[in-house]
Design a protein around this motif. Structure first.
Motif, mmCIF file in Angstrom:
data_model
loop_
_atom_site.group_PDB
_atom_site.id
_atom_site.type_symbol
_atom_site.label_atom_id
_atom_site.label_comp_id
_atom_site.label_asym_id
_atom_site.label_seq_id
_atom_site.Cartn_x
_atom_site.Cartn_y
_atom_site.Cartn_z
ATOM 1 N N LEU A 165 1.081 -1.362 0.127
ATOM 2 C CA LEU A 165 -0.068 0.013 0.110
ATOM 3 C C LEU A 165 0.795 1.130 0.029
ATOM 4 C CD1 LEU A 165 -2.851 1.313 0.296
ATOM 5 C CD2 LEU A 165 -2.453 1.000 2.878
ATOM 6 N N LEU A 199 -3.485 -2.281 8.212
ATOM 7 C CA LEU A 199 -3.363 -2.803 7.003
ATOM 8 C C LEU A 199 -2.027 -4.353 7.539
ATOM 9 C CD1 LEU A 199 -2.943 -2.885 3.777
ATOM 10 C CD2 LEU A 199 -0.864 -1.621 4.116
ATOM 11 N N GLU A 216 -4.003 -5.778 0.929
ATOM 12 C CA GLU A 216 -3.820 -5.487 -0.297
ATOM 13 C C GLU A 216 -2.961 -6.768 -1.085
ATOM 14 O OE1 GLU A 216 -1.372 -1.953 -1.275
ATOM 15 O OE2 GLU A 216 -0.097 -3.273 -2.921
ATOM 16 N N GLU A 267 -0.893 -12.756 -1.696
ATOM 17 C CA GLU A 267 0.314 -11.932 -1.662
ATOM 18 C C GLU A 267 1.367 -11.988 -2.977
ATOM 19 O OE1 GLU A 267 0.758 -9.416 0.226
ATOM 20 O OE2 GLU A 267 -0.230 -9.907 2.231
ATOM 21 N N LYS A 299 -4.841 -6.206 -8.737
ATOM 22 C CA LYS A 299 -4.503 -5.779 -7.480
ATOM 23 C C LYS A 299 -5.457 -5.094 -6.868
ATOM 24 C CE LYS A 299 -0.179 -4.594 -6.710
ATOM 25 N NZ LYS A 299 0.911 -3.717 -6.799
ATOM 26 N N LEU A 324 -7.572 -3.619 -3.078
ATOM 27 C CA LEU A 324 -7.151 -3.156 -1.753
ATOM 28 C C LEU A 324 -8.777 -3.220 -1.108
ATOM 29 C CD1 LEU A 324 -5.642 -1.722 0.717
ATOM 30 C CD2 LEU A 324 -6.684 0.616 -0.063
ATOM 31 N N ILE A 350 -6.681 -1.651 -7.605
ATOM 32 C CA ILE A 350 -5.789 -0.530 -7.691
ATOM 33 C C ILE A 350 -5.291 -0.640 -9.195
ATOM 34 C CG2 ILE A 350 -3.063 -0.083 -7.119
ATOM 35 C CD1 ILE A 350 -4.025 -1.359 -4.193
#
Length: 851
Positions: free
Chosen positions: A2, A208, A238, A258, A292, A294, A317
């Motif tokens: 992020l 986060l 994220e 991830e 991607k 969030l 994103i």
């Protein structure tokens, strides 16, 4: 990672959250109905199962909603269900917890769940059902006695406040899950009513976190890691979408993983997670692999799968990002261990849960279970070969069996279709290339032709791979040619004898309350005339292809009256004779010289013989039941009569027909005068005859009364003792020439419901009978394991005359979708009655003898 966000964030979507402080007092929860003894399909999934159809109904009688997340439902045994978080029950709403299955239907707006332990286990004779909160504090309970075991539920009368009564005492129905006793609904949530969630300040930014922080890790001793250390917390994540399965016809969510640069390099933690996303948030109604995102949501454990639910913010994103590297799973080289579930051992793949995974082609994955493929779109894959039942090649052993199950489970995974839909379009199944029919159906023994890539989820006590990569199945070339072409040139003094399960062949249809057999039981075969015609067509095709002189048929309607409308064997013979080149007849059952219209004394199914009248004539018949059992067994009754016993054994002595002798002897230029029918001497060792005892022993299912019938955990399953008694009784009975004919050639055949190394089979082998069944193959697949329940056993005289033995693999490896059934809306176009494949679930056995 992020970037570009301040330490404190404000998301307007957070203002939609409802504070938990508005929830009702949990003491307002009332246990309203309990079903411990299901008389039918209470969960509506089309299958009557006395464990899965159990249920407990709870109603929120308070004025506000309540979140049951983390609450527990217990009985006298222990915790049976932990409510996933969140489980919101609105004011006046009911929740029904079933023992299992796939509950189907609206249940009048009630919340519906299945027991997280795999069963409710309610005792018919009496039990106590207790509800606790999420810290184990007592809320309420209900105790009942034997009144709970009367084929109906116990319900409050009046609802919510009255004492418990048997359901039929206050209603014409036997249960009412999700509704009041009169069938009217409880209250439901109003459309658009917000779901309670954890309290969150509109100006508070959730932390986060990395996915591996959510998943947690297992310690070196294997403990921990199954439940998220952040369970119940609101988090921000994220990561990259590695699998999108949006929509109610799929998984209602997607998998995140991830990026490779953000992994923690700890092999004990997962870098992926499933996000439950049934309703679009912030206008995001489509996602693709490589996006991607969030997002903010709540960490939850849903039936032991760690996931993110209650998504309140999501932002794409960027798109078309490189996909994270799939985690490699190699069952040939890796040792992943197992853990125990109510359904058995499961490979411990917790460290990969939620991730994109790759099963390497050198894992040599093979399809070994297809039972749930047609209805639920799932297969089981095992590394190596199709597993053999433990007691097929090993003597029963508790420690050995447990070690074996662990070993197989440690290299096994379920291949799912990325959907929760029942009865999916199988032509769209990954690996089928758009076609499902007899030629292209997935069969046991098939293998993926390349690496298998997909997202790993956990549900219904199994790790499941939902494919994201493309592959096809390599077909295992195990289908036999039609057997007739191989049998047609049989020598004139050689005869084929077949043992075949006919998959509950009933003329009496299972509809309109019909009954069958001596005990007026429910028919077990076709549900409609259309199904019966399909079953008949495929069965006739199969039997004609086998071209046998004698057929011993198992699982046929137990009705042998000459003029009875339920005489299935007579109907089958008429159908064979209408299209075949030979003329068949059926054996009229007798017991000790008395004609019988039923072979088994109580069951709806039985055993039957048909034979070519040009090859044999019937010289003697008898039936073994408890009424004529050898004296040595009278203290062990029941063995063959009544519920929970073995089915009656029928023995027939067949004499080679005059026509067949003449045909053979004309070829050999021998005199025919010695072989007239009248010359059949019951004491002649040179008789051209064979006595066959056709058996169907007690299954490994429901437990019979008597010592030694409980599953000992050694691989033999339930009812080993009563099956062994049947073997002993049959062997002793045959010593006395029960058909009245002293024929030297004796065969025992049928479904012994015992694998090769188990006591019932070994008793015959140690007492004068031989077998050509192999220890490393089978005739039937159960729960992904292959083994032989079916046998043809020969006494010493007959064994010398056996020329050939074959197991014709028409059925055991084939898809259920190819059989006659039209259940659950199965497309009729899958069926092909011109081929024999899947005419039953057992493979037929063929012995060629020279008489």
């Amino acid at each position: 990672m992020l970037q570009g966000f301040a330490k404190v964030l404000f998301f307007p979507a957070l203002s939609a959250l409802m504070a938990i402080s508005s929830l009702a007092d949990p003491t307002d929860l009332v246990i309203n109905e309990i079903l411990a003894d299901p008389p039918g399909d209470a969960n509506g999934d089309g299958v009557v199962n006395t464990s899965q159809d159990e249920f407990v109904e709870i109603v929120n009688t308070g004025s506000a909603n309540v979140d049951l997340g983390g609450f527990r439902l217990k009985d006298g045994f222990g915790i049976r269900h932990e409510f996933p978080s969140p489980t919101v029950l609105c004011s006046g709403q009911a929740i029904v917890i079933f023992g299992g299955g796939i509950p189907t239907g609206g249940f009048s707006g009630a919340v519906v769940q299945q027991a997280s332990s795999g069963m409710l286990g309610l005792n018919n004779g009496g039990d106590t059902v207790t509800l606790e909160d999420d810290i184990g504090a007592f809320l309420t309970n209900v105790s009942y006695g034997s009144e709970g075991g009367q084929d109906q539920s116990l319900t409050r009368n009046p609802d919510l406040s009255g004492s418990f009564s048997q359901h039929t005492s206050v209603s014409p129905t036997v249960y009412s899950p999700g509704t009041k006793v009169d069938g009217t609904p409880f209250d439901t949530c109003e459309p658009g009513e917000p779901t309670p969630s954890p309290t969150a300040s509109p100006t508070e930014t959730p932390p986060l976190v990395m996915i591996h922080e959510i998943q947690g890790t297992k310690s070196n001793d294997g403990n921990g890691g199954d439940i998220s250390p952040l369970e119940g917390q609101l988090v921000m994540v994220e990561a990259i979408v590695v699998g999108a399965f949006l929509g109610a016809d799929k998984l209602n969510g997607f998998f995140l993983q991830e990026e490779d640069d953000d992994v923690d390099n700890d092999p004990r933690s997962s870098e992926g997670i499933f996000v439950y996303y049934p309703v679009p948030v912030d206008g995001v109604n489509a996602l693709n692999e490589g996006d991607k995102v969030l997002l903010t949501g709540k960490v939850a454990e849903y039936y032991s799968q760690t996931q993110i639910s209650n998504v309140i913010m999501i932002h794409v994103i960027s798109s078309n990002n490189p996909l994270p590297t799939p985690a490699a799973i190699d069952f040939q080289r890796g040792n992943y261990g197992v853990f125990s579930t109510p359904g058995g051992y499961v490979a411990d793949l917790e460290r990969f849960e939620g991730m994109s995974v790759r099963f390497e082609s050198n894992s040599d994955m093979v399809v070994n279970e297809i039972y749930n493929f047609v209805r639920f779109g799932e297969l089981v894959l095992t590394s190596g070969m199709v597993p053999i039942q433990f007691s097929q090649s090993n003597f029963p052993s508790k420690s050995g069996y447990d070690f074996y199950l662990r070993s197989i489970a440690s290299r096994q995974v379920t291949l799912d279709d990325g959907s929760t839909t029942q009865n999916p379009d199988l032509s769209k199944y990954p690996g089928l290339d758009g076609i499902f029919d007899t030629e292209n159906a997935i069969r046991i023994g098939d293998r993926p032709d390349s690496d298998l890539i997909g997202c790993l989820g956990y549900s219904f006590s199994q790790y499941r791979v939902h494919p994201t990569g493309s592959f096809l199945f390599e077909r295992e070339d195990h289908r036999p040619e039609l057997a007739k072409s191989k049998k047609a040139k049989a020598k004139k003094d050689e005869f084929n004898i077949v043992s075949a399960n006919v998959l509950n062949y009933f003329v009496t249809l299972d509809e309109n309350g019909n009954t069958s057999g001596p005990s007026n039981l429910e028919p077990r075969g076709a549900d409609s005339a259309a199904e019966f015609e399909r079953q008949s067509e495929k069965l006739v095709t199969a039997l004609l292809s086998l071209n046998s002189d004698i057929f011993g048929l198992l699982e046929i309607e137990n009705d042998f009256g000459e003029t009875s409308t339920g005489n299935a064997v007579k109907v089958l013979v008429d159908k064979l004779n209408a299209v075949g080149e030979d003329t068949y007849d059926w054996v009229r059952p007798k017991q000790d010289g008395v004609d019988k219209t039923f072979v088994d004394t109580s069951d709806a199914i039985s055993n039957a013989f048909i034979f070519k009248s040009s090859s044999f004539r019937v010289a003697g018949v008898n039936i073994l039941t408890d009424s004529n059992i050898p004296d040595a067994f009278t203290d062990a009754l029941p063995i063959f009569d009544g519920s929970g016993s073995n089915r009656a054994t029928i023995a027939v002595t067949f004499e080679v027909s005059t026509d067949r002798r003449n045909l053979r002897d004309a070829t050999a230029h021998r005199s025919l005068s010695l072989f007239s029918q009248s010359s059949f001497d019951k004491g002649n060792d040179d008789l051209e005859c064979i006595t066959i005892a056709l058996c169907h022993f007690k299954s490994k299912g429901s437990v019979s009364a008597g010592e030694g019938n409980q599953d000992a955990g050694d691989g033999a399953g339930n009812n080993n003792a009563i099956r062994l008694l049947a073997s002993q009784a049959v062997a002793e009975w045959l010593k006395g020439n029960p058909t009245g004919v002293d024929c030297p050639n004796v065969m025992i055949m049928g479904d012994l419901n015992a694998y090769f190394k188990e006591d019932p089979v070994q008793y015959f082998l140690n007492n004068g009978y031989d077998s050509l069944v192999k220890e490393d193959e089978g005739s039937f697949v159960f729960d992904g394991y292959w083994g032989s329940l079916d046998y043809q056993l020969y006494n010493e005289d007959l064994f010398e005359k056996v020329k050939k033995f074959e197991k014709i693999q028409y059925n055991s490896f084939e898809s259920l979708g190819l059989d006659y059934n039209l259940d659950f809306g199965r497309p009729s176009t899958w069926f092909d009655g011109s081929v024999p494949y899947r005419f039953s679930d057992h493979d037929p056995l063929v012995t060629t003898v020279k008489l």
